[in-house]
Design a protein around this motif. Structure first.
Motif, mmCIF file in Angstrom:
data_model
loop_
_atom_site.group_PDB
_atom_site.id
_atom_site.type_symbol
_atom_site.label_atom_id
_atom_site.label_comp_id
_atom_site.label_asym_id
_atom_site.label_seq_id
_atom_site.Cartn_x
_atom_site.Cartn_y
_atom_site.Cartn_z
ATOM 1 N N ARG A 206 1.169 -1.021 -0.052
ATOM 2 C CA ARG A 206 -0.069 -0.232 -0.420
ATOM 3 C C ARG A 206 1.151 0.735 0.423
ATOM 4 N NH1 ARG A 206 -5.137 -0.565 0.826
ATOM 5 N NH2 ARG A 206 -4.707 1.485 1.181
ATOM 6 N N ALA A 207 1.146 2.049 -0.876
ATOM 7 C CA ALA A 207 0.921 3.204 -0.725
ATOM 8 C C ALA A 207 0.483 4.503 -0.530
ATOM 9 C CB ALA A 207 1.879 3.858 -2.634
ATOM 10 N N ASP A 208 -0.788 4.187 -0.542
ATOM 11 C CA ASP A 208 -1.817 5.384 0.429
ATOM 12 C C ASP A 208 -1.328 6.452 -0.539
ATOM 13 O OD1 ASP A 208 -2.568 3.845 2.098
ATOM 14 O OD2 ASP A 208 -1.667 3.720 3.155
ATOM 15 N N ILE A 209 -1.735 6.642 -1.684
ATOM 16 C CA ILE A 209 -1.027 7.928 -2.523
ATOM 17 C C ILE A 209 -2.834 8.461 -2.584
ATOM 18 C CG2 ILE A 209 -0.330 9.410 -4.458
ATOM 19 C CD1 ILE A 209 1.892 7.017 -4.668
ATOM 20 N N VAL A 210 -3.315 9.912 -2.825
ATOM 21 C CA VAL A 210 -3.999 10.392 -2.944
ATOM 22 C C VAL A 210 -3.136 12.103 -4.041
ATOM 23 C CG1 VAL A 210 -6.673 11.362 -2.702
ATOM 24 C CG2 VAL A 210 -5.282 9.252 -0.688
ATOM 25 N N TYR A 211 -4.255 11.977 -5.039
ATOM 26 C CA TYR A 211 -3.315 13.595 -6.200
ATOM 27 C C TYR A 211 -5.605 14.065 -6.622
ATOM 28 C CZ TYR A 211 -3.327 9.521 -9.390
ATOM 29 O OH TYR A 211 -4.098 8.724 -10.228
ATOM 30 N N VAL A 212 -5.449 15.205 -6.526
ATOM 31 C CA VAL A 212 -6.374 15.353 -7.125
ATOM 32 C C VAL A 212 -6.246 16.376 -8.635
ATOM 33 C CG1 VAL A 212 -7.651 15.358 -5.450
ATOM 34 C CG2 VAL A 212 -6.357 17.347 -5.794
ATOM 35 N N THR A 213 -6.838 16.895 -9.484
ATOM 36 C CA THR A 213 -5.844 17.858 -10.500
ATOM 37 C C THR A 213 -7.147 18.817 -10.803
ATOM 38 O OG1 THR A 213 -4.592 16.027 -11.543
ATOM 39 C CG2 THR A 213 -5.557 17.334 -12.904
ATOM 40 N N ARG A 214 -6.729 20.026 -10.993
ATOM 41 C CA ARG A 214 -7.952 21.273 -11.352
ATOM 42 C C ARG A 214 -7.045 21.252 -13.123
ATOM 43 N NH1 ARG A 214 -11.512 21.991 -7.543
ATOM 44 N NH2 ARG A 214 -12.973 23.360 -9.464
ATOM 45 N N HIS A 215 -7.638 22.555 -13.712
ATOM 46 C CA HIS A 215 -7.419 23.222 -14.738
ATOM 47 C C HIS A 215 -7.848 24.495 -14.810
ATOM 48 C CE1 HIS A 215 -7.699 19.214 -16.414
ATOM 49 N NE2 HIS A 215 -6.906 19.591 -16.830
ATOM 50 N N VAL A 254 -1.676 19.098 -10.607
ATOM 51 C CA VAL A 254 -2.289 18.284 -9.380
ATOM 52 C C VAL A 254 -1.538 18.608 -8.516
ATOM 53 C CG1 VAL A 254 -0.100 17.382 -10.391
ATOM 54 C CG2 VAL A 254 -1.904 15.545 -9.325
ATOM 55 N N LEU A 255 -2.451 17.915 -7.153
ATOM 56 C CA LEU A 255 -1.595 18.243 -5.849
ATOM 57 C C LEU A 255 -1.618 16.767 -5.227
ATOM 58 C CD1 LEU A 255 -1.045 19.834 -3.574
ATOM 59 C CD2 LEU A 255 -3.388 19.974 -2.512
ATOM 60 N N ARG A 256 -0.680 16.339 -4.153
ATOM 61 C CA ARG A 256 -0.205 14.873 -4.195
ATOM 62 C C ARG A 256 0.118 15.204 -2.889
ATOM 63 N NH1 ARG A 256 3.732 10.848 -6.027
ATOM 64 N NH2 ARG A 256 5.262 11.917 -4.212
ATOM 65 N N VAL A 257 -1.066 13.757 -2.066
ATOM 66 C CA VAL A 257 -0.313 13.170 -0.871
ATOM 67 C C VAL A 257 -0.075 12.034 -0.542
ATOM 68 C CG1 VAL A 257 -0.947 14.161 1.910
ATOM 69 C CG2 VAL A 257 -1.347 15.142 0.084
ATOM 70 N N VAL A 258 0.925 11.669 0.140
ATOM 71 C CA VAL A 258 1.174 10.916 0.531
ATOM 72 C C VAL A 258 0.634 9.540 1.951
ATOM 73 C CG1 VAL A 258 2.783 10.279 -1.199
ATOM 74 C CG2 VAL A 258 3.819 10.867 1.029
#
Length: 291
Positions: A206-215, A254-258
């Motif tokens: 499990r890497a538990d990576i969450v990411y969201v993208t906006r334009h 993109v914003l990513r959090v682990v």
């Protein structure tokens, strides 16, 4: 007989027919490669394939940030001569991966310098659309959208796969080779188990990576005129992010959090995203070197 690229190996016997499951990037490029050594290639996909660049159900990640990196760009241009020029004409943004971007690695700002590695800021829908158009132009490749693969057709002893069963039923699904390029939703292992083949051992990390993208709309002065910025996470800094210029004078952000305990249930507001990116940049600032 299928036309072959120069150097494709004239001694290789041609297969009468190959079937590719999945019309994403992997399936389309597989079809292009097979077109050199197969009389016919049929690409099956259960989605309705859009006539214009647009997200589709089978590629849910298509709304996220995408970049065509240097080696991938080279490979696509080899498979489809002139592809990169066509992609740039369609709006993809060509940039030197280091020289045209701000990079923050492990808390340090990387000095900008030409790398010679040219990447392309492009949305996934545009990239896939352009590849699909080139594949559709091949005389011995047929794309069959809205076609679901139900399972393999085998010899009576189940030792060899000879085609696929589809819904709706289509002609010509007998094949000397079947390529499963359907991605994460592939049923290949399940189907092989049904044929009596043992499943491979499974290991999950499990890497538990969450990411969201906006334009966002891009203006020339943004990023000091550079085409991208990337802040790479490091120990003690679980957040990372990137801003990439894509077609249509837009930024993909993109914003990513682990290692998140609870993933967010909704996209953060644009202001919150940018504040988080600025905070990550400030965290890197004490260790910056050069510029």
């Amino acid at each position: 007989m299928a036309a072959r690229r120069p150097g494709a190996g004239d001694s290789a016997p041609a297969l009468p027919h190959a079937v590719v499951i999945g019309a994403g990037i992997a399936g389309l490029t597989a079809a292009r490669a097979l077109a050199d050594t197969c009389d016919r290639v049929t690409v099956l996909d259960r989605d309705v394939l859009p006539a214009v660049p647009a997200p589709r159900r089978g590629t849910p990640q298509s709304r996220h940030l995408h970049v065509l990196l240097a080696r991938g760009a080279q490979a696509l241009d080899e498979l489809f001569p002139g592809f990169l020029a066509e992609l740039a004409e369609a709006g993809a943004v060509r940039a030197d991966t280091q020289g045209d971007a701000h990079w923050y690695l492990d808390g340090h700002r990387v000095r900008r310098a030409p790398s010679g590695l040219m990447s392309y800021g492009v949305s996934r829908p545009l990239l896939e659309h352009r590849v699909r158009e080139r594949v559709a132009d091949l005389g011995n490749v047929t794309l069959l959208p809205s076609t679901e693969v139900l399972g393999p057709v085998t010899t009576p002893d189940r030792a060899r796969i000879t085609g696929v069963r589809t819904r709706p039923r289509t002609g010509g699904t007998d094949a000397g080779l079947v390529v499963d390029a359907s991605g994460r939703g592939s049923r290949a292992l399940h189907r092989l188990a049904e044929l009596g083949h043992p499943l491979p051992a499974k290991t999950e990390v499990r890497a538990d990576i969450v990411y969201v993208t906006r334009h966002f709309r891009r203006e020339p002065h943004h990023l000091d005129g550079r085409k991208a910025a990337a802040i790479v996470g490091c120990p003690g800094q679980p957040r990372s992010g990137a801003v990439i210029t894509v077609e249509g004078d837009r930024f993909a952000v993109v914003l990513r959090v682990v290692h998140m305990v609870e993933p967010p249930t909704a996209l953060p507001a644009p202001g919150r995203m940018l504040r988080a990116l600025r905070a990550a940049r400030r965290a890197a600032a004490p260790g910056t070197a050069g510029g």
